[in-house]
Write a protein that holds these residues in place. Structure first.
Motif, PDB file in Angstrom:
ATOM      1  N   SER A  59     -21.859 -26.531 -64.122  1.00 24.61           N
ATOM      2  CA  SER A  59     -20.496 -26.959 -64.365  1.00 24.61           C
ATOM      3  C   SER A  59     -20.201 -26.882 -65.867  1.00 24.61           C
ATOM      4  O   SER A  59     -21.117 -26.872 -66.679  1.00 24.61           O
ATOM      5  CB  SER A  59     -20.288 -28.388 -63.873  1.00 24.61           C
ATOM      6  OG  SER A  59     -21.168 -29.296 -64.527  1.00 24.61           O
ATOM      7  N   HIS A  60     -18.909 -26.888 -66.195  1.00 20.04           N
ATOM      8  CA  HIS A  60     -18.496 -26.683 -67.568  1.00 20.04           C
ATOM      9  C   HIS A  60     -18.590 -27.961 -68.380  1.00 20.04           C
ATOM     10  O   HIS A  60     -18.265 -29.047 -67.896  1.00 20.04           O
ATOM     11  CB  HIS A  60     -17.059 -26.171 -67.603  1.00 20.04           C
ATOM     12  CG  HIS A  60     -16.555 -25.921 -68.984  1.00 20.04           C
ATOM     13  ND1 HIS A  60     -15.916 -26.897 -69.736  1.00 20.04           N
ATOM     14  CD2 HIS A  60     -16.619 -24.827 -69.776  1.00 20.04           C
ATOM     15  CE1 HIS A  60     -15.610 -26.395 -70.916  1.00 20.04           C
ATOM     16  NE2 HIS A  60     -16.015 -25.143 -70.973  1.00 20.04           N
ATOM     17  N   ALA A  92     -25.751 -21.411 -64.183  1.00 23.38           N
ATOM     18  CA  ALA A  92     -26.112 -22.641 -63.466  1.00 23.38           C
ATOM     19  C   ALA A  92     -27.340 -23.257 -64.120  1.00 23.38           C
ATOM     20  O   ALA A  92     -28.380 -23.468 -63.482  1.00 23.38           O
ATOM     21  CB  ALA A  92     -26.370 -22.344 -61.988  1.00 23.38           C
ATOM     22  N   MET A  93     -27.202 -23.530 -65.402  1.00 27.41           N
ATOM     23  CA  MET A  93     -28.278 -24.120 -66.198  1.00 27.41           C
ATOM     24  C   MET A  93     -27.777 -25.422 -66.801  1.00 27.41           C
ATOM     25  O   MET A  93     -26.564 -25.660 -66.881  1.00 27.41           O
ATOM     26  CB  MET A  93     -28.670 -23.191 -67.344  1.00 27.41           C
ATOM     27  CG  MET A  93     -29.233 -21.858 -66.952  1.00 27.41           C
ATOM     28  SD  MET A  93     -29.585 -20.912 -68.469  1.00 27.41           S
ATOM     29  CE  MET A  93     -30.220 -19.396 -67.769  1.00 27.41           C
ATOM     30  N   THR A 119     -17.266 -29.513 -62.014  1.00 28.30           N
ATOM     31  CA  THR A 119     -18.528 -30.073 -61.538  1.00 28.30           C
ATOM     32  C   THR A 119     -19.264 -28.969 -60.783  1.00 28.30           C
ATOM     33  O   THR A 119     -18.774 -27.846 -60.678  1.00 28.30           O
ATOM     34  CB  THR A 119     -18.287 -31.306 -60.644  1.00 28.30           C
ATOM     35  OG1 THR A 119     -19.533 -31.960 -60.370  1.00 28.30           O
ATOM     36  CG2 THR A 119     -17.626 -30.928 -59.326  1.00 28.30           C
ATOM     37  N   THR A 120     -20.426 -29.276 -60.273  1.00 21.32           N
ATOM     38  CA  THR A 120     -21.196 -28.292 -59.529  1.00 21.32           C
ATOM     39  C   THR A 120     -20.718 -28.221 -58.083  1.00 21.32           C
ATOM     40  O   THR A 120     -20.130 -29.167 -57.555  1.00 21.32           O
ATOM     41  CB  THR A 120     -22.690 -28.663 -59.535  1.00 21.32           C
ATOM     42  OG1 THR A 120     -22.840 -29.996 -59.020  1.00 21.32           O
ATOM     43  CG2 THR A 120     -23.243 -28.600 -60.943  1.00 21.32           C
ATOM     44  N   ILE A 170     -24.717 -11.394 -56.599  1.00 20.06           N
ATOM     45  CA  ILE A 170     -24.298 -12.482 -57.475  1.00 20.06           C
ATOM     46  C   ILE A 170     -25.479 -12.920 -58.331  1.00 20.06           C
ATOM     47  O   ILE A 170     -26.495 -13.398 -57.815  1.00 20.06           O
ATOM     48  CB  ILE A 170     -23.749 -13.664 -56.661  1.00 20.06           C
ATOM     49  CG1 ILE A 170     -22.538 -13.197 -55.824  1.00 20.06           C
ATOM     50  CG2 ILE A 170     -23.380 -14.823 -57.576  1.00 20.06           C
ATOM     51  CD1 ILE A 170     -21.983 -14.238 -54.887  1.00 20.06           C
ATOM     52  N   ALA A 171     -25.372 -12.725 -59.627  1.00 21.23           N
ATOM     53  CA  ALA A 171     -26.424 -13.115 -60.558  1.00 21.23           C
ATOM     54  C   ALA A 171     -26.290 -14.597 -60.865  1.00 21.23           C
ATOM     55  O   ALA A 171     -25.218 -15.058 -61.285  1.00 21.23           O
ATOM     56  CB  ALA A 171     -26.323 -12.301 -61.840  1.00 21.23           C
ATOM     57  N   ILE A 172     -27.362 -15.346 -60.656  1.00 18.28           N
ATOM     58  CA  ILE A 172     -27.386 -16.772 -60.957  1.00 18.28           C
ATOM     59  C   ILE A 172     -28.327 -16.972 -62.138  1.00 18.28           C
ATOM     60  O   ILE A 172     -29.537 -16.763 -62.026  1.00 18.28           O
ATOM     61  CB  ILE A 172     -27.863 -17.599 -59.749  1.00 18.28           C
ATOM     62  CG1 ILE A 172     -26.954 -17.375 -58.549  1.00 18.28           C
ATOM     63  CG2 ILE A 172     -27.915 -19.087 -60.108  1.00 18.28           C
ATOM     64  CD1 ILE A 172     -27.426 -18.052 -57.273  1.00 18.28           C
TER      65      ILE A 172
END
Length: 356
Positions: A103-104, A76-77, A130-131, A3-5
């Motif tokens: 989150s979007h 996740a930035m 949300t996160t 999983i690339a974060i």
């Protein structure tokens, strides 16, 4: 799963610890090359709090390396880096690799959809309201996770792939996801900008002076009432679109495991339990420079489109812009790329269901 974060802040570190502890293979990528440099040299990632983990986590030197062979990508930035992250992943991502935006905000999923279409790709896009968790980085290799949320709103682009997206998220992160009726519902489900407006605006001098202060403790009755008034504006816009999203009270209860009450009461209970968090100790904070242009501004635009003006949101934008002596809405590099202001309601709703 590999999983690339894409990210190397508090949320990215917490996400990596969560995934690694569950047996997955997270790979962090920092665009600056410095956010996770030490991890890339073999130092263990250490997580404490709601997630406990100590172990190696890979750090990629490039976005292409992070995505090479990845089964899933997670952005996740901070939202002010989403356009850059999207443009970095477009040429190197496999069309079969889903992308989660965590989150979007500010219709980043639409920009991703537009760019993927231009590249001839149709990756599944999953937008979270949300996160997964909250936390704070502690140095170069550690993170304290304050909470893992019980419920996270989600939607997919296109909406026709909602079942596939829910199944994937549940398999990896557990039974905590609430499918919403399309991307518009998610666009109106991210409560952080409005909540941070109330907290930051009414505690701004604490931030400027670099004080160490408890965030939950300082959500006093007056601050809580202001946040609740902001929430009523957001809910009115959602209603105009025929949507139901969670209330701010439901958000705090589900995110921070406290009984329903007023916003102030719930924050005081979080503080008493030692889970109130720490407020920003600088005015150079995401509460201002991310949430105002990318969160409040997007909600204000939707208020204009629906004829439900978000007066307090607009006032918060104007006050912060005056305090920092520049138009903070000009920092938003996503909405202009989508020409959102020129779309009518029907066209925007169609995009939020089908993408580009």
């Amino acid at each position: 799963m590999k999983i690339a974060i894409l990210g190397a802040g508090s949320i990215a570190f917490g996400m990596a610890a969560f995934l690694a502890s569950a047996g997955h293979e997270p790979v962090l990528w920092s665009p600056s090359g410095t956010g996770c440099k030490t991890l890339g040299q073999g130092t263990d990632l250490v997580a404490s709090g709601a997630v406990t983990f100590t172990g190696p986590v890979a750090a990629a030197k490039s976005c292409a390396d992070a995505l090479d062979g990845a089964d899933l990508a997670i952005i996740a930035m901070p939202v002010n880096a989403h356009r850059m992250a999207i443009e970095a992943l477009i040429p190197v991502i496999d069309p079969a690799c889903p992308v989660i935006i965590s989150s979007h905000a500010s219709f980043a999923a639409l920009y991703l959809s537009k760019c993927l279409k231009a590249a001839g790709k149709d990756n599944l896009i999953i937008a979270w309201g949300t996160t997964l968790l909250t936390g704070r980085r502690r140095g170069e290799t550690s993170v304290t996770v304050n909470t893992v949320r019980q419920k996270v709103d989600m939607a997919t682009l296109p909406q026709s792939r909602a079942e596939e997206g829910l199944s994937l998220c549940t398999a990896i992160f557990g039974d905590r996801f609430v499918p919403r009726d399309g991307l518009m519902a998610i666009a109106l489900s991210n409560l952080n900008p409005q909540n941070h407006l109330g907290i930051a605006l009414l505690n701004l001098t604490r931030m400027e002076k670099g004080e160490i202060w408890s965030q939950g403790e300082h959500v006093t009755p007056a601050v809580g009432a202001f946040i609740e008034a902001l929430d009523r504006e957001r809910l009115a816009i959602a209603e105009a679109f025929g949507l139901r999203t969670k209330t701010v009270q439901e958000h705090f209860s589900l995110s921070f495991h406290v009984p329903l009450g007023s916003v102030s009461e719930m924050n005081q209970e979080m503080h008493a339990a030692g889970r109130g968090g720490q407020g920003p100790s600088t005015a150079d904070s995401r509460y201002v420079f991310e949430d105002v242009p990318f969160g409040l501004h997007a909600t204000a635009v939707l208020g204009r489109i629906t004829g439900r003006p978000a007066v307090l949101h607009e006032a918060g934008i104007a006050i912060f812009s005056a305090a920092f002596e520049r138009d903070l809405t000009a920092d938003n590099d996503l909405l202009p790329a989508l020409s959102l202001d020129s779309l009518d309601r029907a066209a925007l709703e169609a995009l939020c269901l089908k993408g580009y």
